[in-house]
Design an enzyme around this catalytic site. Structure first.
Site, short mmCIF file in Angstrom:
data_model
loop_
_atom_site.label_atom_id
_atom_site.label_comp_id
_atom_site.label_asym_id
_atom_site.label_seq_id
_atom_site.Cartn_x
_atom_site.Cartn_y
_atom_site.Cartn_z
N ARG A 189 28.58 -22.84 2.53
CA ARG A 189 29.03 -21.60 3.17
C ARG A 189 29.24 -21.87 4.64
O ARG A 189 28.72 -22.86 5.17
CB ARG A 189 28.00 -20.49 3.00
CG ARG A 189 26.67 -20.85 3.61
CD ARG A 189 25.65 -19.73 3.40
NE ARG A 189 24.34 -20.15 3.88
CZ ARG A 189 23.20 -19.78 3.33
NH1 ARG A 189 23.19 -19.00 2.29
NH2 ARG A 189 22.06 -20.18 3.83
N CYS A 240 37.62 3.93 30.79
CA CYS A 240 36.46 3.51 31.57
C CYS A 240 35.14 3.96 30.97
O CYS A 240 34.10 3.82 31.57
CB CYS A 240 36.59 3.98 33.02
SG CYS A 240 36.58 5.77 33.17
N HIS A 257 13.63 -20.74 6.71
CA HIS A 257 14.10 -19.36 6.81
C HIS A 257 14.11 -18.90 8.26
O HIS A 257 15.09 -18.37 8.77
CB HIS A 257 13.19 -18.46 5.97
CG HIS A 257 13.54 -17.02 6.08
ND1 HIS A 257 12.93 -16.17 6.97
CD2 HIS A 257 14.49 -16.30 5.46
CE1 HIS A 257 13.48 -14.98 6.86
NE2 HIS A 257 14.42 -15.02 5.96
N MET A 316 18.42 -11.60 -0.98
CA MET A 316 18.34 -11.22 -2.38
C MET A 316 17.63 -12.32 -3.16
O MET A 316 17.15 -13.26 -2.59
CB MET A 316 19.72 -10.93 -2.90
CG MET A 316 20.24 -9.62 -2.36
SD MET A 316 21.91 -9.34 -2.87
CE MET A 316 22.73 -10.70 -2.17
N LYS A 342 28.86 -17.23 -2.63
CA LYS A 342 28.31 -18.40 -3.33
C LYS A 342 29.18 -18.75 -4.52
O LYS A 342 29.56 -19.92 -4.70
CB LYS A 342 26.87 -18.08 -3.77
CG LYS A 342 26.05 -19.30 -4.10
CD LYS A 342 24.63 -18.89 -4.50
CE LYS A 342 23.79 -18.48 -3.30
NZ LYS A 342 22.56 -17.78 -3.70
N TYR A 395 44.84 -1.45 30.45
CA TYR A 395 43.59 -2.18 30.65
C TYR A 395 42.42 -1.45 30.02
O TYR A 395 42.51 -0.25 29.73
CB TYR A 395 43.32 -2.40 32.15
CG TYR A 395 42.99 -1.14 32.90
CD1 TYR A 395 41.67 -0.65 32.96
CD2 TYR A 395 43.98 -0.41 33.56
CE1 TYR A 395 41.37 0.52 33.63
CE2 TYR A 395 43.69 0.76 34.23
CZ TYR A 395 42.37 1.22 34.26
OH TYR A 395 42.08 2.39 34.91
N GLY A 405 18.68 -15.45 1.82
CA GLY A 405 17.33 -15.08 1.40
C GLY A 405 17.10 -13.59 1.23
O GLY A 405 15.99 -13.15 0.94
N SER A 416 42.82 7.49 33.50
CA SER A 416 41.75 6.66 32.97
C SER A 416 40.96 7.52 31.99
O SER A 416 40.44 8.57 32.37
CB SER A 416 40.85 6.17 34.10
OG SER A 416 39.77 5.46 33.56
N ARG A 470 21.39 -16.88 -9.80
CA ARG A 470 21.43 -16.82 -8.33
C ARG A 470 22.24 -15.65 -7.83
O ARG A 470 23.34 -15.38 -8.31
CB ARG A 470 22.06 -18.11 -7.78
CG ARG A 470 21.60 -19.37 -8.46
CD ARG A 470 22.39 -20.58 -8.01
NE ARG A 470 22.19 -20.88 -6.60
CZ ARG A 470 22.87 -21.80 -5.94
NH1 ARG A 470 23.83 -22.48 -6.54
NH2 ARG A 470 22.63 -22.02 -4.67
#
Ligand code: ADP
Ligand code: MG
Ligand code: MG
Length: 912
Positions: free
Chosen positions: A376, A865, A490, A114, A32, A885, A112, A798, A103
């Site tokens: 934000r 895997c 909210h 805090m 903020k 992979y 919301g 693997s 704030r």
């Protein structure tokens, strides 16, 4: 512009185009604060103020209130002077008073979670002075009652006695409204507001034993400390845990000059989004309330009106309000105050372009003058996340890499959840209509309290409105329904962030917490009753509604295609059936990394043959049973090969301990005995014989194949014959046969011999051949440590990280639940190593295994895997250590594709 970015300071100023901070300084200033500084820098009108840094929060928690105030006093006094100078008012002065807000704001937005206190600086004297100055008694007393209300709750910690009780301040206001025969809080007269101030003060004193301090500086300090304290409040703690934010971040505190949306009919307050946070559509939208202060919109005190004309029309359509009534009673800001709307529209464009992302903004209009109070990056659903990234890319605001980095891989999960079956919706009984606050389909049983959301397996949380305390329950519930509050309430914001279905502002609902019932007209619904929510239309439906699998959207397909171009690491899937394989192919899997053959033995007819095989005392007996199993296995493999259309398929030979297949209940043992024409006792003996002290470390994996090579023989035959059959149909096949649980070289080579011999035999029988690989799982530490030896023979590795983690930690995966919670609490572990790969420990063995393996066999193909193959941070690790992979469950394939691209981009090797 007076801009000097300060190095070491406790406070950073903003406002009036002055700014000490910038948007890059979120860690220090909180989101903020950093954005207030940034907006001020780019010329957006922001009320002046200053930010006390997050470091000060940490300091506060170390040295305590008194010591901190001592240190901080000069800075804060300087900050307040700065604000006073710009505003031309003085804090605490009774003739020309400045009021302030305090704030909270952490580095990541925690909406919301805090606290914030508004209208600081009011007391009886200041109130009198302010009345004289503004000539607006109503405004002053409305601000005063709000101040007492917020100060009482936030700083002095007032709470309802029980969860069935509503907020006491609300109750007092409702009582008064009833007596005055009015509906809205804007209808209170000055006398009413004065009465409220007296009543509020009394109740605060009664409940907390404390008076609201009249010294403005005492107010300011106490409010600041309360915000610091809220960093460790329950809501914030839970939110942090949910998102994995560390507790040492702390919150910043923003002290800011108040601007007032409650000064009359040319004042208002609202929240807006630069794009639709639910669908991602590029339409400006939002809500506002005339003559109100910021909290009212979010808390759902009154149902707010829409900012744009388009939004207003859509809203009225849902609420079945005709156009004339809409324009008269619920005009949009665009219609009511066109000039201010135009100005707001200009800012929202400017801000979005500057931040290059969808923004969630707060604004206030004070007597015809517009102020922006916050911006934000907006919380959004998975669908919106994808659409916005793709659109921003098309609009040229971001490039391909950034579009991919904007995706939170795990959030893709939401897009793969079931949706309501359109046919079932046709016959649905819609009981009421609310706002489509967060898309999705939810069916569940009604609960009225967040802490009871776990009462049913599937619950729908029904509330008048939600509050930050409800977070945990909202997370557990399938869906959220509120009677009050709009699209920016909210409930709506939090639900979209969670990707949870939510319908808000369903005014037709009459909710009684004490009776635990909800009434619509004269129909009652009680706790436990089934309802369904359609988050895309706002429909509230009686009973259950059937669901179907969703389809991949074009936007998602585009992101996934883009992703594939960035990473050389492929994504395969773990699939045991042709159906799974087809599902995974549709999600873009480029092969199968693990087919578990044992799952094929549990079918009705199969388990019998399997049991016969296990119970047989002789090799011939086993062979006979295996011959029965052969055609079934072959059929399964054919289906899988066909589904994979030439992509490689890794098939693991039988792995689990045999006792998992035999019947443990007497009734089943009797049946089996009858089937096999042997005595029940013989069956029992065999079952007893198979019992192991520690089956996970017992007779399983290649230890089975090495003691009963005929099993390996049969499975190899099934694989190779299936491959030849599918090849005959003209489909390319690439089988990879995988030996599980190898710890020593010989364990592997003996199995390899059986496999190659069998394959050779089948080839000559059939007079045809296919290419195939023989490799092994690396899941026993010893295999990783001797990988150079094994790789001389194995064609692929693997990493089976489930077993590997189990053995490296010495934790049994099925028993960790008993101590993990305590381990988290004590900070021994910060997450579940079976969920996200332990890179420090298990990771070392993987690196070693890969290095050693490739040192003797540079062509060695390497993949993973375990479950970790579908978890983003583990996938990044796999990329860094050079795997070819990752393999994961079908529904994780899209997640893994994006995570794999992100890993490549982060590690800067991507070239596209
Ligand atoms: P949250 O993080 O919970 O949104 P905020 O600090 O943003 O808390 O404040 C809550 C509400 O109070 C918001 O609607 C905000 O716009 C409003 N508000 C905060 N500071 C001021 C101010 N200085 N003037 C007017 N309204 C304010
Ligand atoms: Mg806010
Ligand atoms: Mg294993």
């Amino acid at each position: 512009m007076e801009t000097a970015v300060k190095e070491k300071s406790r406070i950073f100023r903003f406002g009036n185009r002055t700014t000490d901070g910038s948007k890059e300084m979120k860690n220090l200033l909180g989101g903020k604060g950093a954005n207030l500084a940034e907006m001020s820098r780019i010329g957006i009108p922001v009320p002046p103020g200053f930010t006390i840094t997050t470091e000060v929060c940490t300091e506060y928690h170390q040295i305590g209130k008194e010591a901190l105030i001592e240190k901080l006093r000069p800075d804060v006094e300087e900050g307040v002077k700065y604000v006073e100078k710009i505003m031309g008012k003085t804090y605490g002065d009774s003739e020309n008073p400045l009021l302030l807000s305090v704030r909270s704001g952490a580095r990541k937005s925690m909406p919301g979670m805090m606290d914030t206190v508004l209208n600081l600086g009011l007391n009886d004297e200041v109130v009198e002075g302010l009345v004289k100055k503004t000539n607006n008694e109503r405004f002053v007393w409305d601000s005063y009652r709000r101040f007492i209300q917020m100060y009482g709750s936030v700083v002095l910690g007032m709470k309802p006695d029980t969860k069935e009780d509503t907020d006491i301040f609300e109750e007092i206001m409702d009582d008064l409204k009833e007596r005055r025969k009015i509906k809205l809080d804007t209808e209170f007269s000055v006398e009413d507001l004065k009465e409220l101030v007296v009543a509020f003060r009394k109740i605060v004193k009664q409940r907390t034993g404390k008076n609201i301090p009249s010294d403005p500086w005492e107010q300011l300090w106490d409010a600041t400390m309360a915000v610091f304290d809220s960093w460790n409040g329950n809501r914030a703690l839970y939110y942090r845990k949910m998102h994995g934010y560390p507790s040492d971040w702390g919150t910043a505190v923003n002290v800011q000059a108040m601007v007032f949306g409650n000064m009359g009919d040319n004042s208002a307050t609202g929240v807006c989004f630069t794009r639709d946070a639910g669908s991602g559509e590029n339409v400006f939208n939002g809500e506002y309330l005339m003559n109100a202060q910021g909290e009212d919109v979010v808390a759902g005190v009154r149902t707010p009106q829409q900012i744009t004309k388009l939004g207003s029309k859509r809203w009225a359509e849902l609420a079945r309000i005709d156009e004339k009534e809409r324009r008269e009673k619920y005009p949009s800001l665009e219609e009511l105050l066109p000039d201010l709307y135009a100005e707001l529209n200009e800012y929202q464009k400017k801000i979005e372009t500057h931040y290059r992302d969808m923004q969630d903004m707060e604004f206030t209009i004070q007597e015809g003058r517009l102020w922006i109070l916050q911006t934000r990056d907006g919380k959004r659903t998975g669908t919106a996340m994808i659409k916005i990234a793709v659109d921003l890319l098309k609009e040229g605001l971001i490039d391909k890499k950034e579009a991919i980095m904007r995706i939170e891989p795990m959030k893709l999960d939401e897009l793969l959840h079931p949706v309501f079956d359109p046919r079932a919706l046709e016959n649905a009984h819609v009981i009421a209509q609310g706002l489509p606050a967060s898309p999705g389909a939810a069916t569940g049983q009604i609960v009225f309290f967040a802490d009871e959301a776990d009462k049913f397996k599937n619950s729908i949380l029904v509330r008048i409105e939600t509050s930050p305390e409800d977070l945990e329950g909202m997370n557990i519930a399938r869906g959220i329904l509120t009677a009050r509050g709009g699209m920016t309430s909210h409930a709506a914001v939090v639900a979209r962030g969670m990707g949870k279905c939510c319908v808000s502002g369903a005014g037709a609902l009459n909710i009684d917490y004490k009776k635990r019932e909800m009434k619509v007209g004269d129909k009652e619904y009680h706790e436990g009753d089934w309802i369904s929510l359609n988050g895309s239309t706002g429909n509230i439906i009686e009973g259950k509604v059937a669901t179907v699998e969703p389809e991949l959207s074009d936007d998602l397909a585009e992101i996934l295609e883009l992703s594939d171009a960035f990473s050389s690491m492929k994504v395969r899937t773990n699939a045991d059936t042709p159906n799974d394989a087809i599902a995974a192919r549709n999600f873009g899997a480029r092969g199968i990394g693990l087919t578990r053959t044992e799952h094929m033995f549990f079918g009705q007819d199969r388990i019998r043959a399997m049991r016969e095989m296990i119970l047989a005392d002789t090799r011939n007996g086993r062979r006979r049973a295996l011959r029965e199993l052969l055609p079934m296995q072959r059929g399964d493999f054919e289906g899988i090969f066909e589904a994979m259309q030439g992509f490689p398929v890794t098939i693991r030979l039988l792995d689990p301990p045999l006792h998992e297949f035999v019947p443990h209940e007497l009734a089943h043992q009797k049946e089996l005995a009858k089937d096999m024409h042997i005595s029940v006792k013989a069956v029992k003996n065999k079952v007893d014989e198979l019992k192991e002290f520690n089956p996970m470390l017992g007779h399983r994996g290649c230890r089975l194949g090495n003691t009963y090579p005929e099993i390996t023989e049969m499975q190899t035959r099934a694989i190779i014959e299936a491959a030849l059959n599918v090849k005959e149909k003209g489909v390319e096949v690439k089988p990879e046969i995988m030996v599980p649980l190898v710890g020593t070289l010989k364990e592997f080579t003996l199995q390899e011999q059986v496999i190659r011999n069998t394959a050779r035999k089948v080839f000559s029988e059939r007079n045809d051949r296919v290419e195939f690989l023989v490799g092994t799982m690396i899941e026993i530490p010893r295999a990783a440590l001797t990988a150079d030896k094994i790789a001389v023979h194995a064609e692929f590795f693997s990493f089976g990280t489930n077993d590997l983690t189990q053995m490296v930690f010495g934790y049994s995966r099925d028993d960790v639940g008993k101590f993990l919670p305590v381990y988290y609490e004590k900070g021994i572990l910060s997450n579940d190593p079976f969920e996200s790969l332990d890179q420090e420990g298990v990771g070392q063995l993987i690196r070693t295994g890969i290095e050693k393996g490739r040192s003797t066999n540079p062509k060695l193909k390497i993949g993973i895997c375990g479950e970790h193959g579908g978890e983003p941070s583990s996938i990044e690790f796999c990329y860094r250590v050079g795997m070819d992979y990752v393999s994961c469950s079908p529904f994780r394939v899209p997640i893994a594709r994006v995570a794999s691209a992100q890993a490549a981009i982060k590690n800067k090797e991507a070239t596209v």
